[in-house]
Each structure stands twice: as C-alpha cells, then as structure tokens.
Design an enzyme around this catalytic site. Structure first.
Site, PDB file in Angstrom:
ATOM      1  CG  HIS A   7      32.913  41.945  34.354  1.00  0.00           C
ATOM      2  ND1 HIS A   7      33.466  42.529  35.475  1.00  0.00           N
ATOM      3  CD2 HIS A   7      33.058  42.858  33.363  1.00  0.00           C
ATOM      4  CE1 HIS A   7      33.928  43.734  35.173  1.00  0.00           C
ATOM      5  NE2 HIS A   7      33.694  43.957  33.886  1.00  0.00           N
ATOM      6  CD  GLU A  48      35.792  38.257  35.863  1.00  0.00           C
ATOM      7  OE1 GLU A  48      35.004  39.213  35.741  1.00  0.00           O
ATOM      8  OE2 GLU A  48      36.763  38.275  36.631  1.00  0.00           O
TER       9      GLU A  48
END
Ligand SMILES: [Zn+2]
Length: 279
Positions: A255, A252
C-alpha cells in the site's frame, strides 16, 4: 626573557673579557670570577634551552585543546544548524495541504471532501494531481526490469461499504456472530470513511508473479524496488512493519500513499509514518 636575549648577553660579556686579557690588566681572582659567571650563564642558557624544549609540547597540547574546543563549538553550531533546519522544515509542514490529508481510524474523511480522479489503465483511477508521479514510478520500475501491477487504487465510498460488508459476511460464514464479524472485518478492511483509497491518494501495487496481499509480498523484487524508490516519486510505504501500533493498521508491503516528494523524502529519511510526521 626569551632564549635569544640570554645568548646576546653571553656573547657581549665574552667579547669584553677577551679584550681585557690581551691588555694583561685582569687579576687571577677576576679571571676566576669570570669563569664562575660564564659557568652560571652557561647553566642558565642550558636550562632555558631545556625549558623551551619542554615548553613546546605544552604549547602544542594547549593548541590541541583549543583546537578540540573550537571543533566542539563548530560541531555544536553544525548540530544546532541541522536541528534548526529540521524544526524549520517541520514548521513548514502545512497540515491542510491536500497531499497530507490524514485518514485513519481516528480521522474520518470529511463529508465535503472533493476529489477529481483520472483513470489509470482500464480498471483503476487516482487523484489526477498525482497521476504523473504514479505513471513515472510504474514506468521506471518496469524499466528497471520488474513487473508491478496496480491491484487497487481509488474506491468510491459505496465500493468501500461493499468491501466491508462482504468481509463481514465472510466471517459470519466462518461461524462468528455479526458483532464479532464486524470487529474482525475492521482489522483487515478499513471502515468505510477511514480508507485512503476513498480519497484517491493510495495504490496497492503487487508483483505480477505474486499477487497475494500478505507479508511475503515484501520479498518480491518489484516490492523491494518500490520500497527503496517510492519516495523519489512522492509516495511512501504507508503502513510499515514497525509502526503498526501508531497507524493501527497491519503491515502492508503493497500500500503506497502519495504525500508529495519533499514530504516523502523527509518521512523516509527519518523513518517516520504519516501520523508521526504530522504530529
Ligand atoms: Zn491499500
């Protein structure tokens, strides 16, 4: 005996012989003996000179060996120092520290977890203890010429439940059974109670020109800046590409999780993920 001693003996004998010659008291045989002795001394002296010349490199080699040994010892001491420091730093990690709370599929958020959030803009919120760090990171990123946008931050447990349920519905709509849909939803949305967003220490940040939460996000200039600099503000890229097996979460590149500056620096410097850092 050193080279200097031989030379001294030779000059003394030469001086004595010269005096006797002047007095005419030395026989021919003795002269011959003198020549032989002088010759022997000259040979010895020459041999000693050569020995010295040959010996010097040996001394030099020996010094080099000793120097090498000393360097090895010195390096070992340095390495030990670094290891000790690393161990010490590792020992100093307080796993109960609020900024190091581990939340993942195996570590659910505790029932009594207490949190005070503060608003970020109109629609976002974050644990008030890391608000300044987030603000500074976003401002510095903007000042560097990029356009970061926070698209997700603190989520209440209820909101996480709603997100998860909606994802299940999506998969059911695609023809999956509820059981299958729930399993698939768990791969893209954290199960309620296992999301860092619920503890207010995580933010999803994207580039204003490219707001999709997918791997290509890493190619945006905003993301490149954030990945390079986030640790300076106490944030880490929580789910790196090469740690998916350990984190249990897909890559990700948006994030970011607050862990504090010192922890973020150690995690970043040693290419670790939070699970590895805390083990
Ligand atoms: Zn996130």
């Amino acid at each position: 005996m050193t080279f200097c001693d031989y030379r001294e003996v030779f000059f003394m004998y030469q001086s004595e012989g010269t005096g006797r010659e002047r007095k005419g008291e030395i026989s021919q045989r003795r002269k011959q003996n003198e020549i032989i002795i002088i010759t022997i001394l000259a040979v010895i002296m020459t041999a000693v000179m050569f020995a010295n010349i040959l010996e010097n490199p040996k001394i030099s080699d020996q010094s080099a060996n000793e120097k090498e040994k000393m360097e090895k010892i010195s390096n070992k001491t340095k390495t030990d120092g670094i290891n000790n420091k690393k161990n010490k730093e590792k020992r100093m990690i307080n796993k109960n520290d609020w900024m190091l709370v581990l939340v993942n599929g195996k570590h659910k958020i505790k029932e009594n977890y207490d949190i005070t959030v503060t608003p970020v803009g109109y629609t976002q919120a974050i644990d008030e203890r890391c608000y300044d760090n987030l603000k500074n990171m976003i401002n510095d990123c903007r000042n560097a010429g990029y356009n970061p946008v926070i698209c997700s931050s603190y989520r209440s447990h209820e909101k996480q439940v709603l997100l998860f349920e909606n994802k299940i519905k999506d998969f059911i709509g695609q023809g999956y059974t509820r059981k299958e849909a729930k399993k698939k939803a768990g791969t893209v949305v954290a199960l309620p109670g296992t999301s860092e967003h619920e503890i207010g220490l995580a933010v999803d940040i994207v580039d204003v020109k490219y707001q999709l939460l997918e791997e290509n996000q890493e190619k945006t200039e905003t993301q490149k800046w954030l990945m390079k600099n986030c640790w300076k503000y106490g944030f880490i890229l929580r789910y790196p590409k090469d740690k998916q097996e350990i984190t249990g979460v897909i890559y990700e590149p948006w994030h970011y999780r607050f862990v504090g500056k010192e922890n973020a620096k150690m995690i970043m410097k040693n290419n670790l993920c939070l699970e590895e850092y805390l083990e």
